[in-house]
Design a protein around this motif. Structure first.
Motif, PDB file in Angstrom:
ATOM      1  N   ARG A  50      -1.997  66.841 -25.450  1.00  0.00           N
ATOM      2  CA  ARG A  50      -2.458  66.855 -24.270  1.00  0.00           C
ATOM      3  C   ARG A  50      -3.737  67.292 -24.085  1.00  0.00           C
ATOM      4  O   ARG A  50      -4.490  66.868 -23.327  1.00  0.00           O
ATOM      5  CB  ARG A  50      -1.205  67.530 -23.187  1.00  0.00           C
ATOM      6  CG  ARG A  50      -1.701  68.084 -22.227  1.00  0.00           C
ATOM      7  CD  ARG A  50      -2.078  66.991 -21.101  1.00  0.00           C
ATOM      8  NE  ARG A  50      -2.627  67.484 -19.740  1.00  0.00           N
ATOM      9  CZ  ARG A  50      -4.015  67.308 -19.636  1.00  0.00           C
ATOM     10  NH1 ARG A  50      -5.106  67.183 -20.702  1.00  0.00           N
ATOM     11  NH2 ARG A  50      -4.529  67.883 -18.326  1.00  0.00           N
ATOM     12  N   HIS A  94      -1.959  66.720 -14.340  1.00  0.00           N
ATOM     13  CA  HIS A  94      -1.319  67.597 -13.804  1.00  0.00           C
ATOM     14  C   HIS A  94      -0.509  67.077 -12.553  1.00  0.00           C
ATOM     15  O   HIS A  94      -0.595  67.342 -11.387  1.00  0.00           O
ATOM     16  CB  HIS A  94      -1.950  68.773 -13.406  1.00  0.00           C
ATOM     17  CG  HIS A  94      -3.382  69.216 -14.163  1.00  0.00           C
ATOM     18  ND1 HIS A  94      -2.994  69.739 -15.567  1.00  0.00           N
ATOM     19  CD2 HIS A  94      -4.524  69.087 -13.985  1.00  0.00           C
ATOM     20  CE1 HIS A  94      -4.200  69.790 -15.860  1.00  0.00           C
ATOM     21  NE2 HIS A  94      -5.168  69.554 -15.338  1.00  0.00           N
ATOM     22  N   HIS A 148      -6.745  63.482 -13.546  1.00  0.00           N
ATOM     23  CA  HIS A 148      -7.946  63.163 -13.837  1.00  0.00           C
ATOM     24  C   HIS A 148      -8.400  61.584 -13.986  1.00  0.00           C
ATOM     25  O   HIS A 148      -7.824  61.007 -15.115  1.00  0.00           O
ATOM     26  CB  HIS A 148      -8.358  63.792 -15.191  1.00  0.00           C
ATOM     27  CG  HIS A 148      -8.142  65.351 -14.951  1.00  0.00           C
ATOM     28  ND1 HIS A 148      -8.965  65.891 -13.911  1.00  0.00           N
ATOM     29  CD2 HIS A 148      -7.603  66.282 -15.682  1.00  0.00           C
ATOM     30  CE1 HIS A 148      -8.496  67.327 -13.842  1.00  0.00           C
ATOM     31  NE2 HIS A 148      -7.509  67.438 -14.924  1.00  0.00           N
ATOM     32  N   GLU A 188      -9.559  70.583  -8.977  1.00  0.00           N
ATOM     33  CA  GLU A 188      -9.594  71.783  -9.728  1.00  0.00           C
ATOM     34  C   GLU A 188     -11.188  71.904 -10.505  1.00  0.00           C
ATOM     35  O   GLU A 188     -11.206  72.808 -11.076  1.00  0.00           O
ATOM     36  CB  GLU A 188      -8.739  71.819 -11.077  1.00  0.00           C
ATOM     37  CG  GLU A 188      -8.651  70.893 -11.765  1.00  0.00           C
ATOM     38  CD  GLU A 188      -7.525  70.942 -12.815  1.00  0.00           C
ATOM     39  OE1 GLU A 188      -6.773  71.944 -12.995  1.00  0.00           O
ATOM     40  OE2 GLU A 188      -7.849  70.185 -13.816  1.00  0.00           O
ATOM     41  N   HIS A 189     -12.058  71.053 -10.385  1.00  0.00           N
ATOM     42  CA  HIS A 189     -13.380  71.250 -11.185  1.00  0.00           C
ATOM     43  C   HIS A 189     -14.470  71.558 -10.308  1.00  0.00           C
ATOM     44  O   HIS A 189     -15.564  72.111 -10.803  1.00  0.00           O
ATOM     45  CB  HIS A 189     -13.551  69.907 -11.672  1.00  0.00           C
ATOM     46  CG  HIS A 189     -12.760  69.295 -12.948  1.00  0.00           C
ATOM     47  ND1 HIS A 189     -12.616  68.130 -13.392  1.00  0.00           N
ATOM     48  CD2 HIS A 189     -11.789  70.122 -13.396  1.00  0.00           C
ATOM     49  CE1 HIS A 189     -11.753  68.113 -14.399  1.00  0.00           C
ATOM     50  NE2 HIS A 189     -11.435  69.312 -14.396  1.00  0.00           N
TER      51      HIS A 189
HETATM   52 ZN    ZN Z   1      -7.218  69.362 -15.571  1.00  0.00          ZN
END
Ligand code: ZN
Ligand code: MLT
Length: 467
Positions: free
Chosen positions: A328, A378, A385, A424-425
């Motif tokens: 992963r 996720h 992504h 989340e980035h």
């Molecule tokens: Zn991620």
């Protein structure tokens, strides 16, 4: 030259770097998308030095670009090209100040790597749950500045949820310090949560008090074959219900990503399952009862009866579990080795993931014939992504030309699905225009007013988050 000399007087000779080959790694980002310049790189080892630096830079209107482990995907830690900035590396502020088992808390300085914090917690029979592929190099300060997520958000939350207090230096050098392990503190505006996720544009976080948890002594991990993303959503609900919410991770991996990992990452071993279009890595954990393994086995038997899962491998050893996680976590690296890619960090309400995948894939296939979709991540958080990789024989220029139109249709799609174009980035310098396009006028105005109030001279990471 004069700036560097003044900085040496201020911070000591060892704290200031100027040689071109020494500072080069601080001037470009991990993905190689940005290349900047700087008057100097400074590496203080005390909060008091960061305070002196910011006071001086504020007085002289010199931009400061905070820099952690340099794992940003959005160019958040790369200075502009004009060479007027100072890069502030936090890597020497790297002490664990306290592990407080009784209060389930740890106080770590910004330059500690995430792995250092995890290890310190483990040594005290506690657990710090933030978990990312880059945990060996990313730093806590960067995790805080970007409100990092990762693979255990489903159960434990993002960095903001894991933070009890912070110490930060504000633009004029004032030090805000609240490092007590308080669960409750309703004393006015929440500076901690304002600075977390602000990507160094409102202050420089120098340390934090982070939440710890009981160590998970029993862990059950499985690699599953699934017929569809819709099955993953139903499985997620089933596992959460069956385990009394002890599901810590639920990650979706398409067949194409597994193949890339097996091709490019020599240590990875393909799990022995019938080939399937989709896989999921799921993990349950418990600090007390070893019944968790049985819980997982029973829940997966039900999932197979319901047709949500077609085949299963349950890890029987730490080595097998490590291999599943290696697969992963190697997806981004395998993808990087496979060639150029267009990345999108999309979030939607969890139940809309199948629609995002179906519509997003159709759009990408239509717009980018030179590429193929690798959408993974996720799923338990509704965050994928959604990346498109260049085909081996495709024309690089033509592929690159698809970047802007693809981004537009995918970001319009997540807006329609009530989602986020940056799960989340963060924003960094990559997504400034996207924030301006998709954020409401009310939000943008409030953000600009906050920036003006906390950094009136605009010295803190200029050109990131807000123009
Ligand atoms: Zn991620
Ligand atoms: C991951 O979850 O692997 C990283 O956040 C993302 C990525 O490479 O796109």
């Amino acid at each position: 030259v004069e700036i560097a000399a003044r900085l040496r007087e201020l911070l000591g000779p060892d704290a200031v770097l100027t040689e071109a080959d020494v500072i080069a790694p601080y001037l470009t980002d991990y993905r190689g998308n940005y290349r900047g310049a700087a008057a100097a790189v400074v590496q203080p080892d005390q909060t008091a030095s960061v305070s002196k630096l910011l006071a001086w830079c504020n007085e002289h209107r010199i931009p400061v670009v905070p820099h952690g482990g340099n794992t940003s995907y959005c160019g958040g830690a790369t200075p502009s090209e004009d060479g007027k900035s100072i890069v502030l590396s936090l890597h020497k502020l790297n002490r664990i100040r306290q592990v407080d088992s009784a209060n389930f808390a740890i106080v770590a300085e910004a330059g500690c790597t995430l792995a250092t914090v995890q290890t310190a917690a483990t040594e005290a029979a506690r657990f710090f749950p933030l978990s990312l592929g880059s945990e060996g190099s990313c730093q806590i300060g960067g995790n805080l500045a970007t409100n990092a997520g990762g693979t255990a958000v489903l159960r434990y939350g993002m960095m903001r949820d894991l933070t009890l207090g912070i110490e930060a230096v504000l633009a004029d050098g004032a030090v805000y310090s609240q490092l007590a392990p308080l669960r409750k503190d309703n004393t006015g505006y929440d500076l901690k949560n304002l600075l977390i996720g602000s990507e160094g544009t409102l202050g420089v976080i120098t340390a934090a008090c982070l939440r710890l948890f009981p160590a998970p002594r029993h862990i059950a991990t499985a690699w599953l074959a699934l017929p569809s993303p819709a099955a993953a959503i139903a499985l997620l609900a089933l596992l959460r219900e069956a385990s009394a919410d002890r599901l810590s991770s639920c990650e979706l991996v398409p067949r194409v990503a597994l193949e890339l990992v097996c091709t490019h990452i020599s240590q990875a071993r393909e799990p022995q399952l019938a080939p399937s279009p989709w896989y999921a890595l799921v993990e349950l954990s418990d600090s007390h009862s070893d019944a968790i393994q049985g819980t997982l086995t029973n829940a997966l038997a039900t999932a197979m009866q319901q047709g949500l899962v077609t085949d299963v491998v349950i890890a029987q050893s730490v080595a097998q579990r490590d291999n599943l996680w290696l697969i992963r976590e190697s997806v981004p690296e395998a993808q990087r080795r496979a060639g150029a890619s267009l990345k999108h960090d999309l979030a939607v309400p969890v139940a809309r993931i199948p629609e995002l995948l179906a519509r997003g894939t159709a759009l990408a296939e239509q717009l980018v014939p030179e590429g193929f979709v690798i959408a993974y991540g996720h799923v338990g958080d509704g965050n994928l992504h959604f990346n498109v990789n260049q085909r081996q024989d495709a024309d690089a220029e033509e592929f690159k030309a698809c970047e802007a139109p693809l981004k537009r249709v995918l970001h319009d799609l997540v807006a329609e699905l009530q989602g986020s174009f940056s799960a989340e980035h963060g924003i960094g310098q990559l997504k400034l225009g996207e924030l301006e396009r998709y954020a409401s006028a009310a939000k943008l105005q409030a953000m600009r007013q906050i920036k003006q109030a906390l950094d009136p001279n605009g010295i803190l990471n200029p050109g990131k988050v807000l123009r």
